[in-house]
Scaffold this motif. Structure first.
Motif, PDB file in Angstrom:
ATOM      1  N   SER A  79      -1.543   2.179 -13.690  1.00 50.54           N
ATOM      2  CA  SER A  79      -2.753   2.648 -13.003  1.00 50.54           C
ATOM      3  C   SER A  79      -3.825   1.597 -13.000  1.00 50.54           C
ATOM      4  O   SER A  79      -3.788   0.619 -13.645  1.00 50.54           O
ATOM      5  CB  SER A  79      -3.281   3.898 -13.679  1.00 50.54           C
ATOM      6  N   GLU A 138      -1.430   3.676  -4.398  1.00 50.10           N
ATOM      7  CA  GLU A 138      -2.560   2.752  -4.298  1.00 50.10           C
ATOM      8  C   GLU A 138      -2.048   1.423  -3.789  1.00 50.10           C
ATOM      9  O   GLU A 138      -0.863   1.270  -3.512  1.00 50.10           O
ATOM     10  CB  GLU A 138      -3.265   2.594  -5.662  1.00 50.10           C
ATOM     11  N   SER A 139      -2.913   0.419  -3.692  1.00 51.74           N
ATOM     12  CA  SER A 139      -2.507  -0.907  -3.237  1.00 51.74           C
ATOM     13  C   SER A 139      -2.089  -1.756  -4.435  1.00 51.74           C
ATOM     14  O   SER A 139      -2.749  -1.736  -5.482  1.00 51.74           O
ATOM     15  CB  SER A 139      -3.659  -1.601  -2.499  1.00 51.74           C
ATOM     16  N   ARG A 174       2.635   4.929  -8.337  1.00 50.30           N
ATOM     17  CA  ARG A 174       1.232   5.270  -8.062  1.00 50.30           C
ATOM     18  C   ARG A 174       0.872   5.007  -6.601  1.00 50.30           C
ATOM     19  O   ARG A 174       1.221   3.965  -6.055  1.00 50.30           O
ATOM     20  CB  ARG A 174       0.296   4.434  -8.940  1.00 50.30           C
ATOM     21  N   THR A 178       0.852  -1.185   0.000  1.00 53.68           N
ATOM     22  CA  THR A 178       0.000   0.000   0.000  1.00 53.68           C
ATOM     23  C   THR A 178       0.886   1.233   0.000  1.00 53.68           C
ATOM     24  O   THR A 178       1.583   1.505   0.985  1.00 53.68           O
ATOM     25  CB  THR A 178      -0.938   0.011   1.212  1.00 53.68           C
TER      26      THR A 178
END
Length: 154
Positions: A154, A134-135, A132, A92
């Protein structure tokens, strides 16, 4: 080098050669004893050692290597039986994390061995700023290219 220096150097060589020749020809050679087989055997027995022939030595080393060969084969098969453990983690990445911190997390999760090497890889491929927030699902079977694609896509 001047001629004076050269003459001095030559004189030194001649004098040292003369000294060595004098020592060689005046040395006491009468008190020297010849080295015999019995003298060697006595010396070895005093030291508790043994002399063997070349044939005996080669036969012993061949026997030793033949005995060690099965042990080496067993040692080779053991690592093959052990499967490499695959580590998986959900990485994460939060907003504001540096790429170095991401690499450190991957190393702590046993996904990569060296975070600095992965950071160098990202920098050399101009991907350091493309990470990025995010996870991401990653595992230790992934190479640097696959990891980079996962955390920058992405």
């Amino acid at each position: 080098m001047t001629s004076k220096n050269l003459r001095g150097f030559s004189a030194g060589i001649i004098i040292s050669t003369g000294i060595l020749a004098g020592v060689y020809y005046t040395a006491d050679t009468e008190n020297r004893t010849e080295l015999t087989d019995t003298a060697v055997e006595e010396y070895l027995s005093e030291k508790g050692e043994l002399a063997i022939s070349k044939d005996e030595y080669t036969s012993l080393t061949e026997a030793e290597s033949a005995a060690a060969a099965p042990a080496k084969e067993e040692a080779k098969t053991e690592p093959e039986k052990e499967e490499e453990k695959v580590y998986q983690m959900t990485l994460t990445i939060t907003q504001g994390m540096s790429t170095g911190e991401v690499c450190d997390l991957l190393q702590k999760g046993n996904i990569i061995k060296d975070s600095k090497e992965f950071l160098k890889y990202l920098r050399s491929n101009n991907l350091e700023g493309a990470v990025r927030a995010e996870s991401h699902q990653v595992n230790s079977n992934m190479n640097f290219d696959e990891l980079a694609k996962e955390i920058t896509s992405s």
